[in-house]
Write an enzyme that holds these catalytic residues in place. Structure first.
Site, mmCIF file in Angstrom:
data_model
loop_
_atom_site.group_PDB
_atom_site.id
_atom_site.type_symbol
_atom_site.label_atom_id
_atom_site.label_comp_id
_atom_site.label_asym_id
_atom_site.label_seq_id
_atom_site.Cartn_x
_atom_site.Cartn_y
_atom_site.Cartn_z
ATOM 1 N N ARG A 223 -6.335 8.590 14.129
ATOM 2 C CA ARG A 223 -5.181 8.413 15.006
ATOM 3 C C ARG A 223 -5.668 8.229 16.445
ATOM 4 N NH1 ARG A 223 -2.407 6.965 11.471
ATOM 5 N NH2 ARG A 223 -0.547 7.904 10.589
ATOM 6 N N HIS A 271 -4.101 -1.509 13.961
ATOM 7 C CA HIS A 271 -3.611 -0.471 13.042
ATOM 8 C C HIS A 271 -3.246 -1.075 11.678
ATOM 9 C CE1 HIS A 271 -1.618 3.742 12.895
ATOM 10 N NE2 HIS A 271 -2.041 3.386 11.687
HETATM 11 P P1 NDP Z 1 -5.946 14.457 3.993
HETATM 12 O O1 NDP Z 1 -5.007 15.465 4.500
HETATM 13 O O2 NDP Z 1 -6.057 14.235 2.521
HETATM 14 O O3 NDP Z 1 -7.422 14.789 4.514
HETATM 15 C C1 NDP Z 1 -7.697 15.243 5.785
HETATM 16 C C2 NDP Z 1 -9.165 15.668 5.871
HETATM 17 O O4 NDP Z 1 -9.458 16.031 7.219
HETATM 18 C C3 NDP Z 1 -9.491 16.877 4.992
HETATM 19 O O5 NDP Z 1 -10.761 16.719 4.410
HETATM 20 C C4 NDP Z 1 -9.510 18.018 6.019
HETATM 21 O O6 NDP Z 1 -10.362 19.109 5.681
HETATM 22 C C5 NDP Z 1 -10.066 17.308 7.224
HETATM 23 N N1 NDP Z 1 -9.713 18.036 8.449
HETATM 24 C C6 NDP Z 1 -8.489 18.251 8.987
HETATM 25 N N2 NDP Z 1 -8.577 18.985 10.108
HETATM 26 C C7 NDP Z 1 -9.896 19.239 10.292
HETATM 27 C C8 NDP Z 1 -10.619 19.960 11.257
HETATM 28 N N3 NDP Z 1 -10.010 20.574 12.295
HETATM 29 N N4 NDP Z 1 -11.959 20.033 11.119
HETATM 30 C C9 NDP Z 1 -12.597 19.432 10.079
HETATM 31 N N5 NDP Z 1 -11.967 18.732 9.119
HETATM 32 C C10 NDP Z 1 -10.631 18.627 9.231
HETATM 33 O O7 NDP Z 1 -5.591 13.076 4.735
HETATM 34 P P2 NDP Z 1 -5.834 11.561 4.267
HETATM 35 O O8 NDP Z 1 -7.241 11.383 3.851
HETATM 36 O O9 NDP Z 1 -4.768 11.131 3.324
HETATM 37 O O10 NDP Z 1 -5.530 10.801 5.641
HETATM 38 C C11 NDP Z 1 -6.312 11.101 6.806
HETATM 39 C C12 NDP Z 1 -5.717 10.440 8.030
HETATM 40 O O11 NDP Z 1 -5.963 9.046 8.022
HETATM 41 C C13 NDP Z 1 -4.189 10.541 8.165
HETATM 42 O O12 NDP Z 1 -3.806 11.793 8.679
HETATM 43 C C14 NDP Z 1 -3.896 9.421 9.146
HETATM 44 O O13 NDP Z 1 -3.941 9.919 10.467
HETATM 45 C C15 NDP Z 1 -5.054 8.431 8.938
HETATM 46 N N6 NDP Z 1 -4.554 7.174 8.357
HETATM 47 C C16 NDP Z 1 -4.781 5.996 9.037
HETATM 48 C C17 NDP Z 1 -4.346 4.797 8.536
HETATM 49 C C18 NDP Z 1 -4.646 3.508 9.225
HETATM 50 O O14 NDP Z 1 -4.120 2.454 8.820
HETATM 51 N N7 NDP Z 1 -5.477 3.496 10.243
HETATM 52 C C19 NDP Z 1 -3.601 4.730 7.257
HETATM 53 C C20 NDP Z 1 -3.462 5.999 6.588
HETATM 54 C C21 NDP Z 1 -3.912 7.185 7.141
HETATM 55 P P3 NDP Z 1 -10.071 20.039 4.384
HETATM 56 O O15 NDP Z 1 -10.435 19.135 3.218
HETATM 57 O O16 NDP Z 1 -10.987 21.165 4.533
HETATM 58 O O17 NDP Z 1 -8.612 20.379 4.433
#
Ligand code: NDP
Length: 308
Positions: A223, A271
């Site tokens: 993001r 995006h």
């Molecule tokens: P998930 O919720 O499945 O995964 C998020 C990951 O980030 C998890 O592994 C989580 O760790 C990790 N995480 C979150 N907070 C922290 C932190 N503070 N420190 C370390 N690791 C952290 O999300 P998705 O994979 O489905 O999507 C990820 C993001 O991709 C979305 O939130 C969105 O912002 C972005 N996105 C962008 C798109 C684009 O077109 N550019 C399209 C779709 C999504 P843990 O496994 O330990 O919980």
């Protein structure tokens, strides 16, 4: 009981047809034609809620058609106690993995230099790198894991950084702020796929870039507000980073005079890494509708405390 569809409408007929075929009893209303507010028990939304959802006093569940729910969670129009699910779909994971693999390969094969040479009719051969660069994924969730598997299939050395430590076959896992420096130090391409939360806002900054090996690259698909845009330009101009691929920005659409557009070391995409499509994840929407009505936990339910 009615389902209110208040998300992107282009192509939504595919979803309505699917829902109707699977369960003809579902009554679908399309925003802004809500009918009686008290009859709405499930709502499908996208980036932001089009209205104060607290007006639907019998709401039992909310489904986002987006994977990232930061904007929704920041809105005061969301009933605090109604479960919210985010979008997880194979189609979205495939698009995201294609985008990231494509840009990883473009970086290591020097796509940008080749295109510049062609533009000037210069026959400039490049030698291959002696070894494949190690790739680190910040955020190994639904999307990050799929990318990791695909990169492993291409024999890359892949590692991931997460919040909660756990094991993934073939991938070195680092967790929490304490292990971030070690993770950064081992990777010369870092992909950001973190959700936007209070802990990840501004995380792609000068300090993080300085911890990566000199000449590394980043691919940012999380993001916009996670990236300190000025720090990125400095890191590229000093050679600390050699390339950046950026899909998400603090301000979208990216303003016409933004320095990223013309920076020779930045690839800008609008995006598009994995755009949501109406009808995507139809089976998940149907399942979560039934779960919400039955008072069961939703699939891919957002943890309102951690923010993703
Ligand atoms: P998930 O919720 O499945 O995964 C998020 C990951 O980030 C998890 O592994 C989580 O760790 C990790 N995480 C979150 N907070 C922290 C932190 N503070 N420190 C370390 N690791 C952290 O999300 P998705 O994979 O489905 O999507 C990820 C993001 O991709 C979305 O939130 C969105 O912002 C972005 N996105 C962008 C798109 C684009 O077109 N550019 C399209 C779709 C999504 P843990 O496994 O330990 O919980």
């Amino acid at each position: 009981v009615a389902l209110l569809y208040a998300a992107e409408t282009q192509g939504a007929a595919v979803l309505f047809e699917f829902l109707h075929r699977q369960d003809p009893s579902i009554e679908i209303r399309v925003w802004p034609d809500c009918g009686q507010d008290s009859e709405i028990e499930f709502v499908v939304v996208s980036g932001e809620a089009p209205t104060d959802l607290r007006r639907f006093v019998n709401l039992r569940g909310m489904q986002s058609t987006w994977a990232g729910v930061n904007a929704l969670l920041n809105s005061r129009d969301l009933p605090p106690d109604v479960p919210l699910a985010r979008m997880v779909a194979d189609e979205m994971s495939n698009w995201m993995a294609e985008y990231v693999v494509y840009h990883v390969l473009d970086i290591i094969r020097g796509g940008s230099d080749l295109r510049s040479s062609q533009a000037e009719c210069i026959w400039q051969q490049r030698t291959h790198l002696a070894s494949k660069p190690a790739i680190g994924i910040l955020g190994l969730g639904e999307l990050g894991q799929d990318i990791a598997r695909k990169l492993l299939g291409l024999n890359f050395d892949v590692s991931g950084w997460v919040r909660t430590k756990r094991q993934f076959e073939g991938i070195s896992i680092y967790s929490g702020p304490g292990e971030l420096p070690e993770f950064l130090g081992r990777n010369s391409i870092v992909v950001c796929l973190l959700p936007l939360t209070e802990h990840t806002r501004g995380i792609l900054n000068a300090e993080l870039f300085a911890r990566m090996p000199r000449g590394s690259s980043i691919i940012h698909v999380g993001r916009g507000p996670q990236l300190m845009e000025g720090d990125l330009i400095k890191a590229l101009d000093t050679g600390q980073l050699s390339r950046a691929v950026v899909d998400v920005f603090a301000q979208e659409p990216l303003p016409e005079h933004h320095p990223f557009w013309s920076h020779p070391k930045i690839t800008v995409t609008p995006h598009v890494a994995a755009i949501s499509r109406a009808g995507m994840g139809a089976a998940l929407i149907l399942e979560n509708y039934h779960r919400a009505i039955a008072g069961r936990e939703l699939l891919h339910q957002v943890d309102r405390t951690s923010g993703y």
